[in-house]
Design an enzyme around this catalytic site. Sequence first.
Site, PDB file in Angstrom:
ATOM      1  CE  LYS A 198      24.759  -4.882  -0.618  1.00 38.13           C
ATOM      2  NZ  LYS A 198      23.704  -5.886  -0.370  1.00 38.13           N
ATOM      3  CD  GLU A 202      -1.547  -2.350   1.882  1.00 37.00           C
ATOM      4  OE1 GLU A 202      -0.322  -2.624   1.925  1.00 37.00           O
ATOM      5  OE2 GLU A 202      -2.428  -3.121   2.324  1.00 37.00           O
ATOM      6  CG  HIS A 253      22.385   3.160 -14.128  1.00 36.35           C
ATOM      7  ND1 HIS A 253      23.657   2.827 -14.519  1.00 36.35           N
ATOM      8  CD2 HIS A 253      21.902   2.097 -13.463  1.00 36.35           C
ATOM      9  CE1 HIS A 253      23.941   1.598 -14.107  1.00 36.35           C
ATOM     10  NE2 HIS A 253      22.890   1.141 -13.459  1.00 36.35           N
TER      11      HIS A 253
END
Length: 758
Positions: free
Chosen positions: A117, A17, A699
Amino acid sequence: MVTTHNLGFPRIGKHRELKFALEKYWSNTISQDELLQTASILRKQHWQNQNKLDWVPVGDFSFYDQVLDMSFLLGNVPKRAENLSDNEIDNYFRVARGRAFVNESNRTCIQASEMTKWFDTNYHYIVPEFSQETNFTLQAQRLITQIRQAQEQGVKVKPVIIGPVTYLWLGKSKDKTNKLDLLDSLVKVYVQLFDELTKLGIEWVQVDEPILVTELELDWQVAFKKTYDTLANKSIKLLLASYFGTLQDNLSLACGLPIDGLHIDAINAKYEVQLVIDSLPDDKVLSLGVVNGRNIWKTDLSATLLWLESIHQQLQDRLWLAPSCSLLHVPVDLDSEQELDSDIKLWLGFAVQKLEELSLLAQALNQGQASITKEIASNINAINGRKYSPLVHNDKVKERIAKVKDGLGNRQSNYKDRAKLQSEKFNLPLYPTTTIGSFPQTLEIRQARRDYKLGKLSVEKYTQLMRSEIRNCVQVQEDLGLDVLVHGEPERNDMVEYFGQQLSGYAFSQFGWVQSYGSRCVKPPIIFGDISRPKSMTLDWITYAQSLTNKPMKGMLTGPVTMLNWSFVRDDQPRAATCLQLSLAIRDEVLDLEKSNINIIQIDEAALREGLPLRKSQWQTYLDWAIKAYRISANGVSNETQIHTHMCYSEFNDIIGSIAQMDADVITIETSRSDMELLDIFDEFDYPNEIGPGVYDIHSPNIPSVDSMVELMQKAEKRIPARRLWVNPDCGLKTRHWDEVNLALTNMVLASQQLRKN
Ligand code: GLN
Ligand code: ZN
């Protein structure tokens, strides 16, 4: 009484959601109020999900990233994004996502913050920025509002924040400022924050310091001491949380800090638990992360209880139980799954189920095991069912593994001899051009795959459609004049899922989404059993593509290490063992391709680097088995077959020796964004084989000019002799549009022609 708590709950919602609300808000389809409303409903729902716990985390919810939230809470917002508008949420998203240049009059473009990360997970955080001008001020409104909401709902609130030392460690100094010089002023803000929390009636606060599981330099160890001496607060209790590994050298540091409780990862650091008990002063709480927050397997309740009994006796009320880390890294609710094999489903647990396990463990300790007899029985059933299931165990695979000999990963000859044979065979020009595999995945391609999956499209029709995509892709590459062609990967939704779906031992969830960054979620496949390959996975597509051209067609595969690192992996055998099984399956595919006259084969190891352990001292062990697995998959071919591999990054200075050991004939890597600086390592390290440093940054929608690509290659040439260089993009082209790709590749081919002339 044993106390239960959670370190963090996934915030995306069981049907993503939050993702959908965010994306609608960003595209102006819903208002900010609607976005806030969705967030508030999700938080309420998640607190409800955790209502059996003694302490519930608050502050773990985030619109984008918890580290970015922390930066805002500390008033550490990059200057470029300060005061862009009065709207704090919009400013927040701008730091996270940047803003494109819209028009001259009012809009400047803003660079997005760097993302990296989060420890050894697949979650990415926004890197805090520091400089000489960094000035921290407390901006706790967002956190306070959430705490109040939770309190109104009757939740037993335990705020969760990132600790000051880890926060500094995670960030990046934009000038020469030593991050630790900022510690004093940073800690002052934490003191203020704790005062605010005290006013709200907060008893415990969870302070995450996961860098305690990494190798810390002396100055960082000292920083811990200094920080917590200052923070030792009489009115609020600090639960210091470490996770994702073992404390090792930091164990006595952690146990000696003036805190009120310590959380450790009792999954990864099980053997340290007794040591911690012995070292921790006996007025402190010890929280044990006994339910794995990084995996989706059911906890073995009776084994865990057996182990916990003596610990409980020693610690009594000081024992707290939790998942090993935040549940951010697992999907929300297994109950949503309707299509998983019913046996396999019995073996699993997602966030909601993990918290139920936690409550059961606490109940058994508090009220005796008899109080959960029924639950224990069904848990034992599931655990044993999995242990002995024929779905998990395949004797043929085990026999084959037992026969694996050391030499299996060796090529027949060394690179120099192979290169001679290959150059005679392929007769490629200098600076040969190729691509990384995928071509644009158009709406039609996605639609066709979707319809086929839903049974709306027959196999024949689907094959026809995909073949026509392949035809088109080959034609385009012929017209562009590329030297080594690819089929374009139209049949693949994802480089791991495509192969996983065709291997035995893999399962796929419908809703097993995990946040990767911002609104981006991934659905890692589940490796539950021995891996085998019932039949060839790519042969039909690749041989069809080869039949359309006289140029060499490169066969495209995903390597074993990447298959492993992007999946939820079984916990009943070492990762290395699972990886070896994968490597044999990929090896069979490689040999099938070779038999069918596919003489150039690329095995992508996009995620090899991601598997590196947090502690450098453990890197070599990982690299040894990972490289071995790769070599077994790739190196069974004859000398004339050319093996390529591709990696989506080029920070491999520190692992270059292992990369060289892969012994791929050609390796393609990402370098264009770093201006080839990343190739500096080749000044020192004599990389022996061929290399394609990406010259086209896929990218970005920008079309690279011929000159820029020539220039990049010239930089590369300074380190690697021209005869060992290839010209190619950074990565696959699937996210780009055809018109961009056509222009960019036209330039790339021109660049290579110019280089040949020179
Ligand atoms: N062959 C894959 C592609 O081109 C590689 C993708 C990747 O490296 N992430 O899409
Ligand atoms: Zn890539």
